[in-house]
Design an enzyme around this catalytic site. Sequence first.
Site, PDB file in Angstrom:
ATOM      1  N   THR A  59       0.825  -5.587 -11.677  1.00 10.90           N
ATOM      2  CA  THR A  59       1.465  -4.540 -12.488  1.00 10.90           C
ATOM      3  C   THR A  59       2.824  -4.169 -11.882  1.00 10.90           C
ATOM      4  OG1 THR A  59       0.282  -2.871 -11.209  1.00 10.90           O
ATOM      5  CG2 THR A  59      -0.676  -3.476 -13.338  1.00 10.90           C
ATOM      6  N   ALA A  79       2.521  -0.148 -18.156  1.00  8.74           N
ATOM      7  CA  ALA A  79       1.768   0.674 -17.193  1.00  8.74           C
ATOM      8  C   ALA A  79       2.200   2.145 -17.198  1.00  8.74           C
ATOM      9  CB  ALA A  79       1.889   0.095 -15.796  1.00  8.74           C
ATOM     10  N   MET A 120       0.848  -1.216   0.000  1.00  8.99           N
ATOM     11  CA  MET A 120       0.000   0.000   0.000  1.00  8.99           C
ATOM     12  C   MET A 120       0.875   1.255   0.000  1.00  8.99           C
ATOM     13  SD  MET A 120      -3.200   0.568  -0.167  1.00  8.99           S
ATOM     14  CE  MET A 120      -4.772   0.943   0.602  1.00  8.99           C
ATOM     15  N   GLY A 121       1.689   1.397  -1.040  1.00  7.02           N
ATOM     16  CA  GLY A 121       2.483   2.629  -1.211  1.00  7.02           C
ATOM     17  C   GLY A 121       1.705   3.589  -2.101  1.00  7.02           C
ATOM     18  N   ARG A 122       2.478   4.418  -2.820  1.00  7.82           N
ATOM     19  CA  ARG A 122       1.845   5.435  -3.693  1.00  7.82           C
ATOM     20  C   ARG A 122       0.887   4.799  -4.692  1.00  7.82           C
ATOM     21  NH1 ARG A 122       7.118   7.880  -3.474  1.00  7.82           N
ATOM     22  NH2 ARG A 122       7.726   6.084  -4.692  1.00  7.82           N
ATOM     23  N   ILE A 123       1.351   3.765  -5.417  1.00  7.54           N
ATOM     24  CA  ILE A 123       0.530   3.210  -6.501  1.00  7.54           C
ATOM     25  C   ILE A 123      -0.636   2.402  -5.925  1.00  7.54           C
ATOM     26  CG2 ILE A 123       0.529   1.715  -8.531  1.00  7.54           C
ATOM     27  CD1 ILE A 123       3.525   2.499  -8.909  1.00  7.54           C
ATOM     28  N   GLU A 166      10.679 -11.378 -19.127  1.00  7.39           N
ATOM     29  CA  GLU A 166      10.111 -10.416 -20.066  1.00  7.39           C
ATOM     30  C   GLU A 166      11.055 -10.273 -21.251  1.00  7.39           C
ATOM     31  OE1 GLU A 166       9.073  -6.751 -18.124  1.00  7.39           O
ATOM     32  OE2 GLU A 166       7.603  -7.749 -16.858  1.00  7.39           O
ATOM     33  N   ARG A 199       6.019  -6.556 -10.542  1.00  7.16           N
ATOM     34  CA  ARG A 199       7.145  -7.275 -11.151  1.00  7.16           C
ATOM     35  C   ARG A 199       6.739  -8.743 -11.331  1.00  7.16           C
ATOM     36  NH1 ARG A 199       8.739  -3.021 -12.465  1.00  7.16           N
ATOM     37  NH2 ARG A 199      10.743  -2.037 -12.040  1.00  7.16           N
ATOM     38  N   HIS A 213       4.201  -4.895 -20.269  1.00 12.30           N
ATOM     39  CA  HIS A 213       4.815  -3.976 -19.301  1.00 12.30           C
ATOM     40  C   HIS A 213       4.673  -2.515 -19.770  1.00 12.30           C
ATOM     41  CE1 HIS A 213       8.045  -3.898 -15.909  1.00 12.30           C
ATOM     42  NE2 HIS A 213       7.277  -2.818 -15.856  1.00 12.30           N
TER      43      HIS A 213
END
Length: 319
Positions: A235, A287, A153-156, A266, A237, A285
């Site tokens: 979204t 986003a 639960m960080g910025r994104i 990837e 890693r 990848h």
Amino acid sequence: MKVFVTRRIPDVGLTKIAAAAEMDLWEDRLPPPREELLRRVVGCHGVLTLLTETVDAEFFDAAGPQLRVVSNFAVGYNNIDVAEARRRGIQVGHTPGVLTDATADMAVTLMLAAARRIVESVDDVRAGKWLTWEPLGYIGQDLVGRTLGIVGMGRIGTAVARRCRFGWNMKILYHDRHANEEAERELAAKRVSFDELLARSDFVSVHTDLNETTRGLFDADAFSKMKPTAVFVNTARGPIHREADLAEALRNGSIFAAGLDVTDPEPISPDSPLLSLPNCTICPHIASATVSSRNGMADIAADNLIAGLRGEPLRCPVP
Ligand code: DGY
């Protein structure tokens, strides 16, 4: 001062770098092969890297003792051995903040696409398999009032939760090492254990960084604890989920669907079992691939690089 830039980035960044240093730019679409990378960094004072470059002791040895700064064109920096850089007095920068909204939008896009079987439907239309309007055709999952579980639960993560809370009145659970009091206040988010989040969430969205505690976090055991109607979205890693376990969970109905913007490796292997599953939506990848995010990333990455060359504190050093 000599710098190597490992790919063409938006002009806003390249112009700044070219004005401040002698710039060697790798122009190919594909990353420089390892040997070429190690050759090109020799004698550099700064290097601008992407997540496709492994920056480790071998890289630092190849560059030489004059190397002052590595500026990663990404918010994530799992491709860099930061401890080794610190030991050598090399500053490391990244690009947080400017891609938060674009990445959150992508997570929600994947939630909707996977829940509403968009890719499967579009594929059928293109293949001429749209036969009629079917009462039981392409039935998916709703978002309104459902429970979203955010891992990291960080910025994104918070930006995704905000969209889901205010857009679809979803209940928000989260799992994180730290409490996020702002999210608890603003979004009525509740911090729970990983197992409780898996058991209660209708949508699980991953926003943690990749480290030794999150590598393989979503394995067969984790998927078996999720609801059969659940949608899994990553979204962050690719190595945070185990591909074979996810494929099996999607195949045997342990979960309903998945939406991925990241895979391991990837690009995804053409033999990946995920590619043949209609309930798995996979993007390459992308986003952060919006004009303002990529311009913002270029601007920060250039500023980080230039500050590092000058021996000044970086605009956005890795924490
Ligand atoms: C990042 O910044 O870490 C993304 O994965 C690419 O934009």
